[in-house]
Structures are given as structure tokens and as C-alpha cells.
Write a protein that holds these residues in place. Sequence first.
Motif, PDB file in Angstrom:
ATOM      1  N   GLU A 192     -24.465 118.565   1.273  1.00  0.00           N
ATOM      2  CA  GLU A 192     -23.233 119.016   1.931  1.00  0.00           C
ATOM      3  C   GLU A 192     -22.337 119.803   1.004  1.00  0.00           C
ATOM      4  N   ILE A 193     -22.428 119.479  -0.300  1.00  0.00           N
ATOM      5  CA  ILE A 193     -21.554 120.147  -1.257  1.00  0.00           C
ATOM      6  C   ILE A 193     -22.403 121.042  -2.160  1.00  0.00           C
ATOM      7  N   PHE A 194     -22.008 122.294  -2.279  1.00  0.00           N
ATOM      8  CA  PHE A 194     -22.763 123.239  -3.097  1.00  0.00           C
ATOM      9  C   PHE A 194     -21.947 123.712  -4.293  1.00  0.00           C
ATOM     10  N   PHE A 195     -22.666 123.970  -5.368  1.00  0.00           N
ATOM     11  CA  PHE A 195     -22.063 124.562  -6.559  1.00  0.00           C
ATOM     12  C   PHE A 195     -22.575 125.990  -6.639  1.00  0.00           C
ATOM     13  N   MET A 196     -21.664 126.944  -6.736  1.00  0.00           N
ATOM     14  CA  MET A 196     -22.085 128.345  -6.712  1.00  0.00           C
ATOM     15  C   MET A 196     -21.620 129.095  -7.957  1.00  0.00           C
ATOM     16  N   PRO A 197     -22.546 129.329  -8.911  1.00  0.00           N
ATOM     17  CA  PRO A 197     -22.186 130.163 -10.059  1.00  0.00           C
ATOM     18  C   PRO A 197     -21.991 131.618  -9.609  1.00  0.00           C
ATOM     19  N   ILE A 198     -20.790 132.126  -9.855  1.00  0.00           N
ATOM     20  CA  ILE A 198     -20.477 133.532  -9.542  1.00  0.00           C
ATOM     21  C   ILE A 198     -20.156 134.142 -10.901  1.00  0.00           C
ATOM     22  N   THR A 199     -21.177 134.297 -11.733  1.00  0.00           N
ATOM     23  CA  THR A 199     -20.895 134.489 -13.151  1.00  0.00           C
ATOM     24  C   THR A 199     -20.752 135.943 -13.582  1.00  0.00           C
ATOM     25  N   ARG A 200     -20.924 136.864 -12.660  1.00  0.00           N
ATOM     26  CA  ARG A 200     -20.747 138.267 -13.067  1.00  0.00           C
ATOM     27  C   ARG A 200     -19.387 138.805 -12.656  1.00  0.00           C
ATOM     28  N   ALA A 201     -18.581 137.976 -12.001  1.00  0.00           N
ATOM     29  CA  ALA A 201     -17.239 138.409 -11.605  1.00  0.00           C
ATOM     30  C   ALA A 201     -16.290 138.267 -12.789  1.00  0.00           C
ATOM     31  N   SER A 202     -16.596 138.998 -13.859  1.00  0.00           N
ATOM     32  CA  SER A 202     -15.797 138.929 -15.065  1.00  0.00           C
ATOM     33  C   SER A 202     -15.561 140.356 -15.541  1.00  0.00           C
ATOM     34  N   ARG A 203     -14.310 140.645 -15.875  1.00  0.00           N
ATOM     35  CA  ARG A 203     -13.958 142.054 -16.136  1.00  0.00           C
ATOM     36  C   ARG A 203     -14.506 142.604 -17.440  1.00  0.00           C
ATOM     37  N   ASP A 204     -15.098 141.758 -18.300  1.00  0.00           N
ATOM     38  CA  ASP A 204     -15.767 142.336 -19.471  1.00  0.00           C
ATOM     39  C   ASP A 204     -17.194 142.761 -19.100  1.00  0.00           C
ATOM     40  N   LEU A 205     -17.688 142.270 -17.970  1.00  0.00           N
ATOM     41  CA  LEU A 205     -19.053 142.610 -17.563  1.00  0.00           C
ATOM     42  C   LEU A 205     -19.080 143.743 -16.547  1.00  0.00           C
ATOM     43  N   PHE A 206     -18.232 143.647 -15.530  1.00  0.00           N
ATOM     44  CA  PHE A 206     -18.165 144.698 -14.513  1.00  0.00           C
ATOM     45  C   PHE A 206     -16.706 145.024 -14.233  1.00  0.00           C
ATOM     46  N   THR A 207     -16.446 146.276 -13.882  1.00  0.00           N
ATOM     47  CA  THR A 207     -15.085 146.618 -13.465  1.00  0.00           C
ATOM     48  C   THR A 207     -14.910 146.144 -12.018  1.00  0.00           C
ATOM     49  N   ASP A 208     -13.677 146.115 -11.575  1.00  0.00           N
ATOM     50  CA  ASP A 208     -13.406 145.693 -10.193  1.00  0.00           C
ATOM     51  C   ASP A 208     -14.157 146.577  -9.201  1.00  0.00           C
ATOM     52  N   LYS A 209     -14.199 147.859  -9.514  1.00  0.00           N
ATOM     53  CA  LYS A 209     -14.851 148.800  -8.601  1.00  0.00           C
ATOM     54  C   LYS A 209     -16.354 148.498  -8.519  1.00  0.00           C
TER      55      LYS A 209
END
Lengths: 352, 215
Positions: A192-209
Motif C-alpha cells: 500500500e505504501i511506496f517509496f519512490m526515488p526521484i533522484t534526477r530532480a536536482s539542479r546540479d544534474l539537470f536544469t529545470d527546463k
Amino acid sequence: MEEMSSMERVTAVLNHKIPDRVPVIFWALTIGAREAGIKMFEYSTDGKKMAEGQLNYLRRYGVDAVIPGSGIAEVAEMFGTKTKYYDTMYDTPAIGETVVKKPDDWEKLELSITPGISASLEATLIIREETNNEVPVMGTVVSPLTLATWIRGMAETIRDTRKNPDELHKGLNIITDIERDMVDAQISLGTEIFFMPITRASRDLFTDKQYKEFGIPYDLKVLESLKSNYVIGHVCGNYPMLDTIIERYPLSAVNWWDRGTKYSLKDGRDMKERYNSKVVLVGGLDQNKTLIMGTPKDVENEARDAIEQVAIDGEFILSGGCELSAITPPENILAAVETAKRYGKYPIGWIV
Amino acid sequence: MIKENNILEELTRLIVDGDDEKIKEITKKALNTGIDPYIIIDALNKGMKIVSKRYEDRDIALPELILAGDAFQASMDIIKPKIKRKSEKKVGRLVIGTVQYDIHTLGHELVKTMMEVEGFECWDMGGDVPDEKFIEKVKEVNADILGLSALMTTSMPKQKDVIDALKKEGIRDRVKVIVGGAPVSQEWADKIGADGYGKDAIEATIVAKKLLKIE
Ligand code: B12
């Protein structure tokens, strides 16, 4: 005896109700090998051993949830990467060989069942039975762009964003569909409970665009299939896109490295207000410093500070900012749980 | 002269843009025009320094940095054969890699590129490198500097193991050891007996040059 079981405590918080005390959860994968006293390969591929390691971890420290698994290599392996195991008790299995070797390979991706994932699923069922369903045994679902960088390699994926964006999008679509199937499979096993790594949402890795083009649409699609479940999102990295995540992602809870990035827990609470969000905040302890190198007293102080910052109205889970390292001293994990029991009881007053 | 300057400026810009196709063409054009290879390399270096600075300032993200590195390598591949015939102007010999049990290689690859920019000859050992492989390579190429990267708290102790292995081999004083990677700090470097620490690729070059007493 405490008033609530771990399951009641965690679901109370995720439902925005006040629990008996602040729950404590870590993203604790590889530490299971040490807790079972075995080497990483055995732990990662044998469901019974993995269950034993995670159950020992659960019972020894009194934490409020477990997440069976051995790390990213196990998830990537289902897409065809080769895993490299080290002959030690502490070192995380690594992705030894990627599977998308050229842009054309993106559209050939398919899922296969591997010893690693079978072990994790078997461990999930064993732990659930052993704990009478009184402890959350969480599932895992990974942000598609994160997964893409695992199976293609970070630098190569980055090159594809520029040189082969169409192929990359094809791959991301396939990954998203497979992830949705994996979610369904876990739900059918009772997760029922999930853990979701969203590990590329970091501004040193990708820009917002860049993240807007290659990250967000796919993350949201995966989350869509989790609508009636709880999801704890983990935003990694040194410059997390916490604002974007809190504003746009339908998550039950969000975890980031509040001790190592510019966003403290309080900043997280301010963002909740700004975006009118009820997302539960998860963190407070520095997994890279205090938990590993500090004394139990340091851990206690940090935990108390976190509780003081944001726990007063609920919607808070005490945790690290990323995976709990397999070399974390046992007494520090115990100190975290003890502090939640002593100073995290509701109603929480200001600690003076 | 004006034409030369235009070409050089374009090379710098192509590095900043991370265009590894166009830069090949312009590099050839520059060489055909008769511009000294070392002046071309200066123009490339200028681009890499701009990009590194922007990354450290968070004006750009990893993609721009990696693509700039690609463009730099693409141009260097064309220039290298031309400078081989001249007397080598290498300032030092660097062996670099990521320690055992750790597969994070992007960071040390950037350090390597910036060291090349500064005129070092480099041997990249890749990731998950066993201690003895570092020792073998240092001996084989008679390295002046050994760079050890570790990106995880669990792999940091391996940096110490390599230094200890150098001592055991009796060659510790023959090579300067610099360490780096996100969890590594000056205190850690001091603690394990490294000669230097660099928080990023630019700092790595400064520390390396200082250790070798290069101005
Ligand atoms: C990209 C990445 C990956 C990629 C690596 C791809 C590759 N080929 O390198 C992949 C997906 C493979 C990966 C895997 C894993 N990762 Co990872 N990864 C990262 C991430 C997001 C970015 C690292 C990076 O490339 N940064 C960009 C480069 C340019 O920066 P840099 O490496 O710091 O290098 C700079 C400086 O440090 C310095 N420097 C670096 N080396 C050297 C050397 C010398 C001599 C000098 C002077 C300077 C120097 O100069 C560089 C340029 O400025 C970091 C988080 C982060 N934001 O740091 C996590 C991170 C390093 N990973 C982490 C983890 C946990 C893992 C896994 C264990 C995940 C898992 N649970 O399975 C596995 C590792 C398996 C293994 N056994 O190695 C953790 C480590 C935590 C810890 N224990 O300390 C981090 C910190 C994430 C986190 N917040 O928890 N990862």
C-alpha cells in the motif's frame, strides 16, 4: 507497549492525523546484509536471507517500516543490466554493464524477472506474515528518468537529451509503462505504501527546463497509477527541485537531504504553505555525517531539533536524507528511535 | 590576424556550447590556417574554464558540463597528433581513478579533462579500481601525481588503503596523492595522509600544480 502499531502510526501520519508519536523510517536496504551477518550477494539474491536481515533490522532497532531490496542494481537488472557484486558485507551491488548501448536500443527495452527482484518480493511476503501486517513493508517504484540513467549510464543519457531526444523519449515511455505494470504487481501482493526515488530532480544534474521535458511528464504518469496508494517521494542530490515537487507532484510525503542542502525542514514547511500542500515531511537526520560519524548524543540532538522545527502539528516522519549507510553504528539508529519515543510523543510542546 | 581571432573565439564558444561535431570542423580549419596548436589549445582551455566556473556557480547543470568535455576531447583528438612531433610540453604525469567498490566516475573524468587542459599527461583507470592496480600503474608510467576519487562514505576508506599500499611498496615518497569526491574533505585528506584535496576540478588543478611546484 506503545499505543499504536507501526502500521497505525505511519498510516495516521500519511492520512494527516496525529499519531501517538513521531514515526521513524529509514531507506535501509543494504544494511540488511550486516544485520543477517552475511555477504551482499547472498543477501541480495536469497529472499529468506533478505527477510531475515530486514526483520533483524526491524526488531533490533524498533523502526517503523522496512523496504526490502538491495539497491539500484537490482531494479536496473530487470531491464537487462548486469550486476556486479562485491565479496563484502557493506558494499552496495553496482551496475556492472548497461543495457542501452546505442540510441536504437531504447525501443528494445523489456522486463525480465531476476533473482534480485524475486528475492525482494519473497522477502516482502515473509516479513508481512512474520509481522502480522503490523509494520509497513513498503514497495519501490523509480522515477523513469532515474531508471534511464541507470540502464544507459548517466553521461550517455545526458548526451541523448541533446543528440537523440526522440529515442530517449521512446525509452522513457517504455520504462513508464513497465513501471506501471510493476506497481500493479506489487499492489496485487498487498503493498500500500511506496517509496519512490526521484533522484534526477536536482539542479546540479539537470536544469529545470531539461527536467520539465525528460522528467516531470513521466514521473506524473507513474504517480497516476498510484492514485489510491501512499507514495513517499525521495528527491536526491545537492540541489533538489523541492519547490517543483511540492508544487506539482501528488505525493503523500517527501524526503530530501534537509541537513545537506539549502532547504531545511522549516523551508519545506514554508513551501507547503506557499503551494497549499499537505505533503508529509520526512527527514531531519544527516545520513552522511551525524548518523555515521556522530555520537548517539549528536543523533539525539539532531532528532530533537528536527522535531522542534516541524513536528508540532503532525505531518512529520523522522528519517535520514538518503539511504541509511550500511556502516551506520547500531547505537545511532537506536538513538534516533529512542529520541522519537521520548521527545516525539503527541501532543508535542516546545522543548525548552 | 582578425581571421585567426575569429576562429579562436569560435572554438571557445563551441566548447561552451558543447558542440562536439562543429568543433571538429573548426579545429581542422584552425590547423589548416596555420594557427599554432598550443594557441588552439589555449582557446579550448578558455572555454573549459568558463564552463567549469559556471557549473560551480550553478548557472548550468551537468549536461552542459559533460557536453563541453566531449567537445574538448573531440578537438584534442585532432590536435594531439600535430603536437606529438614538437617537444612534449607536459607538466606532469597523472594517474587517476575511482577507488574499489565505487563506480562513480563522472567526477574524476572532469578532473582528468581539466588536468589535460593544464598540460598534464593523464591515465584514466576508470571506476572500481582495486588498490594494486593503482600501484602497478603508478610504477609503470612513473606518475608524479595519483588522483583518487570516492563518492560514497562507504568507499572513502579505500583511499586510505591505497595510500597504505603505496607505503608498503616503498614508493609513497615518489608520488603525490590527491583525493576528492563529494563526501571527501580537507580534514579527511589530512587524516589519511594524502598530500592534497580538491573540492572541484579547478581546485584539483591548482593543488596539483602547487604540489609539483609549477607556477
Ligand atoms: C550520478 C550518480 C550516480 C551514477 C554514477 C554514474 C557515473 N558513471 O559516475 C550511478 C547511477 C551509476 C550511481 C550509482 C550509485 N549511487 Co550514486 N550518485 C550520483 C550523483 C547523483 C551525482 C554524482 C556526480 O556525478 N556528480 C557530478 C560530478 C561532476 O561531481 P563529483 O562527482 O562530486 O565530482 C566533483 C568533485 O567531487 C571533485 N572530484 C571528484 N573526484 C575527484 C578526485 C580528485 C583527485 C579530486 C582532487 C577532486 C575530485 O571534482 C569533480 C568535478 O567538480 C550523486 C549525488 C550528488 N549530487 O553528488 C549520487 C551519490 C554519490 N550516489 C549515491 C549512492 C548511494 C549510489 C548507489 C550506492 C545507489 C544504490 N543504492 O544502489 C550506487 C553506487 C553503487 C556502487 N557500488 O558504486 C550516494 C552516496 C551516499 C553515500 N553513501 O555516501 C550519493 C551521494 C547520492 C545521495 N545523496 O545519497 N550514482
